[in-house]
Design an enzyme around this catalytic site. Structure first.
Site, PDB file in Angstrom:
ATOM      1  N   GLY A   4       0.824  -1.194   0.000  1.00  0.00           N
ATOM      2  CA  GLY A   4       0.000   0.000   0.000  1.00  0.00           C
ATOM      3  C   GLY A   4       0.864   1.252   0.000  1.00  0.00           C
ATOM      4  O   GLY A   4       2.074   1.205   0.247  1.00  0.00           O
ATOM      5  N   CYS A   5       0.242   2.391  -0.254  1.00  0.00           N
ATOM      6  CA  CYS A   5       1.011   3.635  -0.354  1.00  0.00           C
ATOM      7  C   CYS A   5       1.612   4.038   0.988  1.00  0.00           C
ATOM      8  O   CYS A   5       2.783   4.439   1.056  1.00  0.00           O
ATOM      9  CB  CYS A   5       0.146   4.751  -0.924  1.00  0.00           C
ATOM     10  SG  CYS A   5      -1.374   5.094  -0.009  1.00  0.00           S
TER      11      CYS A   5
END
Length: 325
Positions: free
Chosen positions: A130-131
């Site tokens: 994920g970011c």
């Protein structure tokens, strides 16, 4: 060599960024695009600036049972929307899942490419980080591996641009009037990225991350993630910087800087900027990681992972400079 590539969820922000990068990749040929609300339209209709060679490609309704011949499939779907469908993709098609359904799931490799590239090479099922984890773990990894901080006492405060919420299904609180000149915390203690951050901290350190605190905030900008991480440790700033430079020696996408990084530095790129400020007398280490949430936080990282599993140099199609200003 031509690698036949498909993108699912192409009309979303992550899928659109994957399209932009793949269109300029010397070996990847986009032959399949899929979506739901955009099905039936041409790429030109959704992306007016698309290259002429791709303009007429028609976006299809996503159906894993009717895929054309593909070598690699990029899936950019909301968390919860990809697990069942991707299980029906033929085994001979390599998959990079940009969404959240397969992170630390059996049979899938967690694709933290700058930390564990050797574990990714030769795999066929990659779960993109994920970011928030991409920004946070990039800064933490050298400290954890070198035992410079305590893994069980980490507080993560992250700021993200609005595009991190995705294009589809966004509520009114992500609109201009609600987000402009506004700062919004959300999902404290229960964000969906917490489990992968916790597990990776434990893998890197060999200790427990039970004390992890993680709170993200929406800020009124389009792109970018800045993660400020508060840790317990007796290291100096110089020791942290030296550990990071040694850990990432030869890694193309990690930039260790003496100056504290800014989100603009990474905009439109697959770069991660990391830095540190430490006070050993106070038993305090502050780590900072900065990325573009659609680049290193999504599509750029996915392309890096695809390069690894296809045995291309990691930088292929990703060596452009950030956009400035």
């Amino acid at each position: 060599m031509s690698i036949r590539v498909g993108i699912v969820g192409i009309s979303g922000f992550g899928g659109g960024e994957a399209l932009r990068l793949i269109a300029n990749h010397p070996f990847f040929e986009l032959v399949y695009a899929a979506g739901d609300g955009s099905a039936g339209s041409r790429l030109l209709d959704r992306f007016p600036g698309v290259a002429p060679k791709l303009a007429g490609l028609v976006i299809e309704k996503w159906d894993p049972g009717s895929l054309p011949k593909l070598d690699v499939l990029f899936a950019s779907l909301p968390t919860g929307a990809s697990a069942e469908a991707l299980a029906r993709v033929p085994k001979n098609v390599k998959i990079v899942d940009i969404g959240g359904d397969h992170r630390y799931v059996e049979g899938w490799t967690y694709g933290l490419a700058d930390v564990w590239p050797a574990q990714i090479k030769g795999q066929t099922r990659i779960a993109n980080p994920g970011c928030f984890p991409a920004a946070t773990l990039s800064a933490l990894a050298p400290l954890l591996v070198n035992k410079l901080i305590e893994p069980g006492n980490i507080v993560v405060d992250v700021k993200t641009g609005i595009s991190g919420a995705g294009r589809g299904g966004a509520s009114s609180r992500f609109g201009f009037a609600e987000s402009n000149e506004n700062l919004q915390p959300y999902s404290p203690l229960k964000h969906v990225h917490m489990p992968e951050i916790t597990k990776t901290i434990e893998q890197l350190s060999g200790g427990s991350a039970a004390g992890l605190v993680f709170t993200p905030h929406l800020v009124p900008m389009t792109r970018g993630v800045l993660s400020t991480i508060y840790c317990r440790g007796r290291a100096t700033t110089a020791q942290c910087l030296d550990a990071a430079r040694d850990f990432y020696a030869g890694r193309a996408f990690i930039r260790v800087t003496d100056d504290l990084p800014q989100t603009k530095w990474a905009s439109g790129s697959n770069l991660a900027f990391i830095s540190y400020a430490a006070d050993p007398e106070r038993n305090l280490v502050i780590a900072i990681g900065v990325i573009d949430n659609l680049g290193k936080g999504a599509a750029g990282h996915a392309l890096q992972n695809a390069n690894l599993i296809c045995e291309f140099p990691e930088t292929t199609g990703l060596d452009g400079m950030p956009v400035w200003p």
